[in-house]
Motif scaffolding. Sequence first.
Motif, PDB file in Angstrom:
ATOM      1  N   SER A  12      -1.021   3.415  11.152  1.00  0.00           N
ATOM      2  CA  SER A  12      -1.094   1.948  11.089  1.00  0.00           C
ATOM      3  C   SER A  12      -0.111   1.361  10.074  1.00  0.00           C
ATOM      4  O   SER A  12       0.050   0.148   9.999  1.00  0.00           O
ATOM      5  N   GLY A  13       0.550   2.205   9.297  1.00  0.00           N
ATOM      6  CA  GLY A  13       1.466   1.718   8.260  1.00  0.00           C
ATOM      7  C   GLY A  13       2.801   1.278   8.842  1.00  0.00           C
ATOM      8  O   GLY A  13       3.001   1.254  10.062  1.00  0.00           O
ATOM      9  N   GLN A  14       3.717   0.936   7.922  1.00  0.00           N
ATOM     10  CA  GLN A  14       5.024   0.429   8.352  1.00  0.00           C
ATOM     11  C   GLN A  14       5.757   1.425   9.257  1.00  0.00           C
ATOM     12  O   GLN A  14       6.073   1.124  10.426  1.00  0.00           O
ATOM     13  N   ILE A  15       5.983   2.631   8.752  1.00  0.00           N
ATOM     14  CA  ILE A  15       6.754   3.621   9.526  1.00  0.00           C
ATOM     15  C   ILE A  15       5.955   4.029  10.766  1.00  0.00           C
ATOM     16  O   ILE A  15       6.509   4.193  11.858  1.00  0.00           O
ATOM     17  N   THR A  34      -6.699   6.595  11.923  1.00  0.00           N
ATOM     18  CA  THR A  34      -6.874   5.590  10.883  1.00  0.00           C
ATOM     19  C   THR A  34      -8.233   5.789  10.225  1.00  0.00           C
ATOM     20  O   THR A  34      -9.135   6.378  10.825  1.00  0.00           O
ATOM     21  N   ARG A  35      -8.350   5.264   8.996  1.00  0.00           N
ATOM     22  CA  ARG A  35      -9.655   5.365   8.328  1.00  0.00           C
ATOM     23  C   ARG A  35     -10.649   4.382   8.908  1.00  0.00           C
ATOM     24  O   ARG A  35     -11.834   4.550   8.771  1.00  0.00           O
ATOM     25  N   LYS A  40      -7.972  -1.669  11.592  1.00  0.00           N
ATOM     26  CA  LYS A  40      -6.608  -1.372  12.040  1.00  0.00           C
ATOM     27  C   LYS A  40      -6.457  -1.309  13.564  1.00  0.00           C
ATOM     28  O   LYS A  40      -5.354  -1.136  14.066  1.00  0.00           O
ATOM     29  N   LEU A  79       2.058  10.594   7.758  1.00  0.00           N
ATOM     30  CA  LEU A  79       2.663   9.417   7.121  1.00  0.00           C
ATOM     31  C   LEU A  79       1.738   8.819   6.059  1.00  0.00           C
ATOM     32  O   LEU A  79       1.958   7.704   5.600  1.00  0.00           O
ATOM     33  N   ASN A  90      -8.717   7.756  -3.677  1.00  0.00           N
ATOM     34  CA  ASN A  90      -7.304   7.414  -3.471  1.00  0.00           C
ATOM     35  C   ASN A  90      -6.466   7.802  -4.680  1.00  0.00           C
ATOM     36  O   ASN A  90      -5.876   6.949  -5.343  1.00  0.00           O
ATOM     37  N   ILE A  95      -4.143  12.571  -2.056  1.00  0.00           N
ATOM     38  CA  ILE A  95      -3.416  12.066  -0.879  1.00  0.00           C
ATOM     39  C   ILE A  95      -2.087  12.805  -0.673  1.00  0.00           C
ATOM     40  O   ILE A  95      -1.736  13.156   0.450  1.00  0.00           O
ATOM     41  N   SER A 118       7.760  12.756   3.042  1.00  0.00           N
ATOM     42  CA  SER A 118       7.622  12.716   1.584  1.00  0.00           C
ATOM     43  C   SER A 118       8.517  11.579   1.064  1.00  0.00           C
ATOM     44  O   SER A 118       8.487  10.490   1.640  1.00  0.00           O
ATOM     45  N   LYS A 134       3.954  14.214  -4.919  1.00  0.00           N
ATOM     46  CA  LYS A 134       4.685  14.427  -3.658  1.00  0.00           C
ATOM     47  C   LYS A 134       5.412  15.774  -3.693  1.00  0.00           C
ATOM     48  O   LYS A 134       5.452  16.497  -2.702  1.00  0.00           O
ATOM     49  N   VAL A 156      12.322   2.317   2.421  1.00  0.00           N
ATOM     50  CA  VAL A 156      12.295   1.964   3.844  1.00  0.00           C
ATOM     51  C   VAL A 156      11.989   0.472   3.943  1.00  0.00           C
ATOM     52  O   VAL A 156      11.048  -0.009   3.319  1.00  0.00           O
ATOM     53  N   LYS A 162       6.587  -3.425   2.303  1.00  0.00           N
ATOM     54  CA  LYS A 162       5.902  -4.022   1.145  1.00  0.00           C
ATOM     55  C   LYS A 162       6.911  -4.211   0.022  1.00  0.00           C
ATOM     56  O   LYS A 162       6.548  -4.344  -1.132  1.00  0.00           O
TER      57      LYS A 162
HETATM   58  N1  LIG Z   1       7.978   2.618   2.610  1.00  0.00           N
HETATM   59  C1  LIG Z   1       8.869   3.232   1.842  1.00  0.00           C
HETATM   60  O1  LIG Z   1       9.774   2.617   1.256  1.00  0.00           O
HETATM   61  C2  LIG Z   1       8.798   4.744   1.690  1.00  0.00           C
HETATM   62  C3  LIG Z   1       9.819   5.399   0.998  1.00  0.00           C
HETATM   63  C4  LIG Z   1       9.755   6.779   0.843  1.00  0.00           C
HETATM   64  C5  LIG Z   1       8.679   7.479   1.342  1.00  0.00           C
HETATM   65  N2  LIG Z   1       7.684   6.824   2.002  1.00  0.00           N
HETATM   66  C6  LIG Z   1       6.538   7.593   2.507  1.00  0.00           C
HETATM   67  O2  LIG Z   1       6.449   7.471   3.904  1.00  0.00           O
HETATM   68  C7  LIG Z   1       5.068   7.523   4.296  1.00  0.00           C
HETATM   69  C8  LIG Z   1       4.756   6.308   5.163  1.00  0.00           C
HETATM   70  O3  LIG Z   1       5.154   5.140   4.475  1.00  0.00           O
HETATM   71  P1  LIG Z   1       4.768   3.673   4.960  1.00  0.00           P
HETATM   72  O4  LIG Z   1       5.704   2.725   4.306  1.00  0.00           O
HETATM   73  O5  LIG Z   1       4.614   3.642   6.438  1.00  0.00           O
HETATM   74  O6  LIG Z   1       3.329   3.534   4.263  1.00  0.00           O
HETATM   75  P2  LIG Z   1       2.221   2.408   4.463  1.00  0.00           P
HETATM   76  O7  LIG Z   1       2.723   1.275   5.261  1.00  0.00           O
HETATM   77  O8  LIG Z   1       1.630   2.132   3.129  1.00  0.00           O
HETATM   78  O9  LIG Z   1       1.127   3.179   5.351  1.00  0.00           O
HETATM   79  C9  LIG Z   1       0.513   4.319   4.888  1.00  0.00           C
HETATM   80  C10 LIG Z   1      -0.698   4.640   5.736  1.00  0.00           C
HETATM   81  O10 LIG Z   1      -1.432   5.631   5.051  1.00  0.00           O
HETATM   82  C11 LIG Z   1      -2.807   5.480   5.349  1.00  0.00           C
HETATM   83  N3  LIG Z   1      -3.574   5.705   4.121  1.00  0.00           N
HETATM   84  C12 LIG Z   1      -3.427   5.121   2.911  1.00  0.00           C
HETATM   85  N4  LIG Z   1      -4.359   5.588   2.064  1.00  0.00           N
HETATM   86  C13 LIG Z   1      -5.093   6.479   2.767  1.00  0.00           C
HETATM   87  C14 LIG Z   1      -6.202   7.287   2.469  1.00  0.00           C
HETATM   88  N5  LIG Z   1      -6.786   7.274   1.269  1.00  0.00           N
HETATM   89  N6  LIG Z   1      -6.714   8.079   3.439  1.00  0.00           N
HETATM   90  C15 LIG Z   1      -6.162   8.081   4.662  1.00  0.00           C
HETATM   91  N7  LIG Z   1      -5.120   7.334   5.017  1.00  0.00           N
HETATM   92  C16 LIG Z   1      -4.609   6.544   4.079  1.00  0.00           C
HETATM   93  C17 LIG Z   1      -3.041   4.063   5.838  1.00  0.00           C
HETATM   94  O11 LIG Z   1      -3.633   4.151   7.123  1.00  0.00           O
HETATM   95  P3  LIG Z   1      -5.095   3.541   7.467  1.00  0.00           P
HETATM   96  O12 LIG Z   1      -5.336   2.385   6.565  1.00  0.00           O
HETATM   97  O13 LIG Z   1      -4.987   3.130   8.896  1.00  0.00           O
HETATM   98  O14 LIG Z   1      -6.049   4.650   7.272  1.00  0.00           O
HETATM   99  C18 LIG Z   1      -1.629   3.467   5.925  1.00  0.00           C
HETATM  100  O15 LIG Z   1      -1.414   2.865   7.157  1.00  0.00           O
HETATM  101  C19 LIG Z   1       4.249   7.605   3.011  1.00  0.00           C
HETATM  102  O16 LIG Z   1       3.937   8.928   2.718  1.00  0.00           O
HETATM  103  C20 LIG Z   1       5.218   7.079   1.971  1.00  0.00           C
HETATM  104  O17 LIG Z   1       4.953   7.598   0.671  1.00  0.00           O
HETATM  105  C21 LIG Z   1       7.716   5.469   2.193  1.00  0.00           C
END
Ligand SMILES: NC(=O)c1ccc[n+]([C@@H]2O[C@H](COP(=O)([O-])OP(=O)(O)OC[C@H]3O[C@@H](n4cnc5c(N)ncnc54)[C@H](OP(=O)(O)O)[C@@H]3O)[C@@H](O)[C@H]2O)c1
Length: 319
Positions: A12-15, A34-35, A40, A79, A90, A95, A118, A134, A156, A162
């Motif tokens: 459900s997140g960005q990626i 999803t949780r 979501k 993701l 959390n 995580i 990662s 990580k 990203v 965000k």
């Molecule tokens: N965005 C960036 O700039 C960036 C850069 C480098 C690496 N990354 C990595 O890429 C991955 C995806 O990034 P993103 O930007 O798509 O992240 P995001 O939008 O924050 O989404 C992360 C997802 O993780 C799930 N989540 C969060 N806490 C959780 C928990 N306690 N238990 C289970 N699920 C949980 C949530 O899903 P639900 O709420 O549906 O459960 C959420 O949709 C992450 O590992 C992030 O660290 C991101």
Amino acid sequence: MITKKVLIFGASGQIGRYCIRRLVRNNYKVIAVTRNTHQKGYILKTQAPIGYLDIEQASIFDEEKINQLLSNADVCVNLVGILYEKGKNNTFNKIHTEFPDRISKICKKKNVDLIHVSALALDRAKNSKYAQSKINGEIKIRENFDRATIIKPSIVFSVDDKLSTRFMSVLSLLPIFPLYYNGETKFTPIHAVDVAELIFNVISKEIVSKDIEAIGPEILSFKEIIQVLSKSIKKKRLLVPIPLFLAKISAAFFQLFPNPLLTLDQLRLLKYDSIQSENGITNFEIGCPSKLYFEDSVLKYSFNYTEGGQFSIKKNEKK
Ligand SMILES: NC(=O)c1ccc[n+]([C@@H]2O[C@H](COP(=O)([O-])OP(=O)(O)OC[C@H]3O[C@@H](n4cnc5c(N)ncnc54)[C@H](OP(=O)(O)O)[C@@H]3O)[C@@H](O)[C@H]2O)c1
């Protein structure tokens, strides 16, 4: 005709949402975990045509459920990630380290390919709890399952991020903006579309056992990123380098809020360049170059942060 079933944690997140859209386009079926399906469900349901998406509610701590989900998948994409810790469950360790450890063991047992996302350049930022957790997650995966592929993105961005969106919100309100570490830290921003394309390529070309650094087509400093964002929302802002002790005080204050703009841990992370490492293999080398530039892409959604919204752009300005 469905060709592969891809189980995505953190869908459900960005990626995740870009990934679902990219994968179903090529007839992959996605099982999105999803949780909370009530929260979501709506955002997930709209990402794919009927028959191409199942939504599953599960806890990443429920080993039995994960086993059951992985019994019905060809590929698993992880993701799940957090930027700050909240409550007992959390935590960065649970995580970013324990979950990748658990899931890689189960993937190996079930013979399901694993793609773990990662982050880039963590080695340089070992004093950050986020980075260390990580790194530990990557180590666990490598110990457990050598076929796993680890993708390490720089920042990203997209309309659903965000980062650029939150900065534009702040820039639209405040006349001055702080530059941490003089705004010199370098990034290679990559669009979520390009990350999703990379994940699609890894799955479809069956790329295994690789570490891939996911970088954008250009390098920008933190200051340049803020300049692009303020230009996009047509605001002239005073960008002020602030001393570290003041940055720490502001981060300590911000992290008291439920959804903090900056935490002390993120401040530590911000010190280090998030660019390709010396010997790193990137998306470019595996035939999946990023195509979307930061400024051009941001312009397509920055109107959300300008007065008058999209109707304040060029057409009306000529009058
Ligand atoms: N965005 C960036 O700039 C960036 C850069 C480098 C690496 N990354 C990595 O890429 C991955 C995806 O990034 P993103 O930007 O798509 O992240 P995001 O939008 O924050 O989404 C992360 C997802 O993780 C799930 N989540 C969060 N806490 C959780 C928990 N306690 N238990 C289970 N699920 C949980 C949530 O899903 P639900 O709420 O549906 O459960 C959420 O949709 C992450 O590992 C992030 O660290 C991101």
